[in-house]
Design a protein around this motif. Structure first.
Motif, short mmCIF file in Angstrom:
data_model
loop_
_atom_site.label_atom_id
_atom_site.label_comp_id
_atom_site.label_asym_id
_atom_site.label_seq_id
_atom_site.Cartn_x
_atom_site.Cartn_y
_atom_site.Cartn_z
N LEU A 105 -12.14 -2.63 -3.41
CA LEU A 105 -12.93 -3.28 -2.22
C LEU A 105 -12.17 -3.77 -1.30
N VAL A 106 -10.73 -4.03 -1.84
CA VAL A 106 -9.58 -5.08 -0.67
C VAL A 106 -9.05 -3.58 -0.53
N LYS A 107 -8.14 -2.98 -1.83
CA LYS A 107 -7.76 -1.95 -0.97
C LYS A 107 -7.76 -0.21 -0.84
N ARG A 108 -9.22 0.18 -0.54
CA ARG A 108 -9.77 1.17 -0.27
C ARG A 108 -9.02 2.53 -0.63
N ASP A 109 -8.46 2.10 -2.05
CA ASP A 109 -8.16 3.62 -2.21
C ASP A 109 -8.45 3.97 -3.45
N ILE A 110 -9.23 4.51 -3.79
CA ILE A 110 -10.07 4.72 -5.37
C ILE A 110 -9.68 5.81 -5.83
N GLU A 111 -8.62 6.41 -5.78
CA GLU A 111 -7.89 7.39 -5.88
C GLU A 111 -6.88 6.76 -6.60
N LYS A 112 -5.85 6.35 -6.18
CA LYS A 112 -4.65 5.88 -6.52
C LYS A 112 -5.59 5.08 -8.07
N ILE A 113 -6.59 4.48 -7.13
CA ILE A 113 -6.91 2.83 -8.43
C ILE A 113 -7.32 3.96 -10.21
N GLU A 114 -8.44 5.04 -9.54
CA GLU A 114 -8.21 5.68 -10.90
C GLU A 114 -7.38 6.38 -12.27
N GLU A 115 -6.21 6.74 -10.75
CA GLU A 115 -5.21 7.15 -11.84
C GLU A 115 -4.81 6.37 -11.79
N VAL A 116 -4.79 4.82 -12.41
CA VAL A 116 -3.82 3.77 -12.23
C VAL A 116 -4.86 3.41 -14.00
N LEU A 117 -5.81 3.90 -14.19
CA LEU A 117 -7.66 3.93 -15.64
C LEU A 117 -6.72 4.46 -15.96
#
Length: 261
Positions: free
Chosen positions: A168-180
């Motif tokens: 919601l805050v970062k608005r970058d789902i691809e990078k966040i998916e990578e971290v996960l």
């Protein structure tokens, strides 16, 4: 206690925590008003005073009593918090005695180290992880790896809730998916965020369908059954409940058979 309050102007407010208690064997109310701020808001003291007035406006009608109010401000922004916690600042001691005062307690995450928070992790994994996330929310997505690792290690149910907030805050789902994916080591049991959101949507739709079917079949919605449905997040169990309602002859039969699920 109900935290929904109205002013004379019919404006609605949600106040965070209300506690009834006894002070010297007399009924009293202590109200905690939490202001969550991610930036330095110069109008905060005005907001707090307004909330306090709303509380007193309602309470005096019912109890003829002005309850004590504790204002707590929770801050996790990048800027240094520079609003005094005791307002107004009056240098004249004689004038101080007659001046209306506002005081609030400040919880500034910038002043609390990660180590100090992690020491308390065992007390409540979800709460401390959420606080750590808010503290670092303005940093690079890669910096959330230690928090994600902790949540996976503790097998915490709030992992995806925290990820929802980061997205919601970062608005970058691809990078966040990578971290996960990186931190989970390709664990097949770990859902991607997209899969999780799709599942959430299916669960919500299925719950709505169950309640609608109950209304159509029996002409009434049983609140006990609704409560059980809302607490169930297993899609197979919800499908069983849907079929049960469709096949049962009465609500009593549904309630009885639900006990075995």
């Amino acid at each position: 206690m109900n935290t929904e309050k109205f002013t004379k102007k019919s404006q609605k407010f949600m106040l965070d925590l209300l506690f009834s208690c006894k002070i010297n064997n007399e009924d009293a109310f202590v109200r905690f008003v939490f202001e969550h701020k991610s930036y330095v808001d110069k109008t905060l003291p005005i907001q707090l005073l307004y909330y306090n007035a709303v509380i007193w406006e309602e309470t005096i009608k019912q109890k003829e009593y002005y309850p004590p109010i504790i204002n707590i401000v929770f801050y996790h922004g990048k800027q240094e918090w520079d609003i005094p916690t005791n307002l107004p600042a009056v240098k004249d001691k004689d004038l101080q005695e007659y001046t209306q005062k506002l005081k609030y307690f400040l919880i500034d995450l910038n002043k609390i180290s990660d180590e100090e928070l992690k020491i308390r992790l065992y007390q409540d994994v979800c709460t401390i992880s959420a606080i750590l996330t808010m503290k670092h929310i303005f940093e690079e997505v890669q910096n959330f790896k230690p928090i994600v690792k902790l949540l996976i290690e503790y097998q915490s149910d709030c992992l995806y809730t925290i990820f929802d907030y980061i997205v919601l805050v970062k608005r970058d789902i691809e990078k966040i998916e990578e971290v996960l994916k990186e931190v989970s080591g390709g664990d097949k049991k770990m859902m991607t965020l997209t899969e999780k959101w799709k599942l959430d949507g299916k669960l919500e739709t299925l719950k709505e369908n169950i309640i609608d079917l109950m209304d159509v079949r029996f002409g009434v919605v049983d609140e006990t059954i609704v409560e059980k449905i809302n607490k169930t997040n297993n899609i197979d169990t919800l499908r069983q409940i849907l079929r049960l309602i469709g096949r049962s002859q009465s609500l009593d039969e549904v309630v009885e058979k639900l006990e075995s699920l």
